[in-house]
Scaffold this active site. Structure first.
Site, PDB file in Angstrom:
ATOM      1  N   GLU A  97      34.062  25.615 -14.841  1.00 25.25           N
ATOM      2  CA  GLU A  97      32.851  26.284 -15.284  1.00 25.25           C
ATOM      3  C   GLU A  97      32.645  26.008 -16.766  1.00 25.25           C
ATOM      4  O   GLU A  97      33.575  26.138 -17.561  1.00 25.25           O
ATOM      5  CB  GLU A  97      32.963  27.789 -15.034  1.00 25.25           C
ATOM      6  CG  GLU A  97      31.676  28.526 -15.326  1.00 25.25           C
ATOM      7  CD  GLU A  97      31.743  29.980 -14.920  1.00 25.25           C
ATOM      8  OE1 GLU A  97      31.164  30.315 -13.875  1.00 25.25           O
ATOM      9  OE2 GLU A  97      32.385  30.763 -15.645  1.00 25.25           O
TER      10      GLU A  97
ATOM     11  N   ASP B  58      37.897  28.244 -12.240  1.00 22.23           N
ATOM     12  CA  ASP B  58      37.082  29.309 -12.826  1.00 22.23           C
ATOM     13  C   ASP B  58      37.938  29.972 -13.898  1.00 22.23           C
ATOM     14  O   ASP B  58      38.767  30.827 -13.601  1.00 22.23           O
ATOM     15  CB  ASP B  58      36.680  30.319 -11.752  1.00 22.23           C
ATOM     16  CG  ASP B  58      35.822  31.442 -12.313  1.00 22.23           C
ATOM     17  OD1 ASP B  58      34.985  31.169 -13.197  1.00 22.23           O
ATOM     18  OD2 ASP B  58      35.993  32.589 -11.869  1.00 22.23           O
TER      19      ASP B  58
ATOM     20  N   ASP C 174      37.320  35.325  -8.158  1.00 26.92           N
ATOM     21  CA  ASP C 174      37.668  34.132  -8.925  1.00 26.92           C
ATOM     22  C   ASP C 174      38.018  32.934  -8.034  1.00 26.92           C
ATOM     23  O   ASP C 174      37.705  31.793  -8.376  1.00 26.92           O
ATOM     24  CB  ASP C 174      38.827  34.436  -9.873  1.00 26.92           C
ATOM     25  CG  ASP C 174      38.488  35.568 -10.831  1.00 26.92           C
ATOM     26  OD1 ASP C 174      37.451  35.469 -11.505  1.00 26.92           O
ATOM     27  OD2 ASP C 174      39.247  36.544 -10.900  1.00 26.92           O
TER      28      ASP C 174
END
Length: 165
Positions: free
Chosen positions: A71, A11, A142
């Site tokens: 992501e 992430d 996160d």
């Protein structure tokens, strides 16, 4: 016979880059490790990107994942913020690619859909599903987002995972 595959979820963020590694055997998941890379905000951009690259490279070398999921980029109202996130994504992708990992990209909506069943799920719902799918993990923010990317990759790329083993 199902093979064990290690998946690194990433992430990305310029201030905080979450990472998490899971093992998957068929439809069973096992948590291995996770953490957050914090690049000091008072450093020049190049040094912050170097921090992300080096610390993620260390994680990859220690945990030896077979593949990675990150992501994907999204459209932001603030072009400057989107550009900075893009730099962090690039540093993370290069760290994984440089270590020979194939890197898949997933939109935030796709990750939420895979874990919660709704592309509009919030972070709390995603973290709760991560905890349910990876018993014993106590992650949030996160780290949970990174683990959700690894789980999403396991859901979306079973044929790719079989080929990489």
């Amino acid at each position: 016979m199902d093979h064990v595959i290690r998946i690194l979820g990433i992430d990305p963020g310029l201030r905080r880059t979450g990472w998490g590694v899971i093992e998957t055997r068929g439809n069973k998941y096992r948590y291995l490790a996770s953490g957050v890379i914090c690049a000091k905000t008072n450093l020049p951009l190049s040094d912050r990107l170097q921090t992300i690259f080096e610390e993620l490279t260390t994680c990859i070398n220690q945990l030896e994942p077979d593949c990675a999921a990150i992501e994907g980029s999204f459209v932001s109202v603030n072009a400057g913020s989107a550009m900075k996130l893009g730099h962090a994504r690039a540093a993370a992708m290069l760290a994984a690619s440089n270590q020979g990992l194939m890197v898949a990209e997933y939109a935030p909506r796709t990750v939420k859909q895979a874990l919660v069943g709704s592309g509009g799920a919030d972070k709390t719902q995603v973290a709760a599903m991560v905890a349910m799918l990876l018993p014993g993990t106590q992650t949030s923010g996160d780290e949970a987002d990174a683990l959700s990317l690894a789980i999403c990759h396991a859901h979306h790329a079973p044929s790719l995972l079989r080929l990489s083993s």
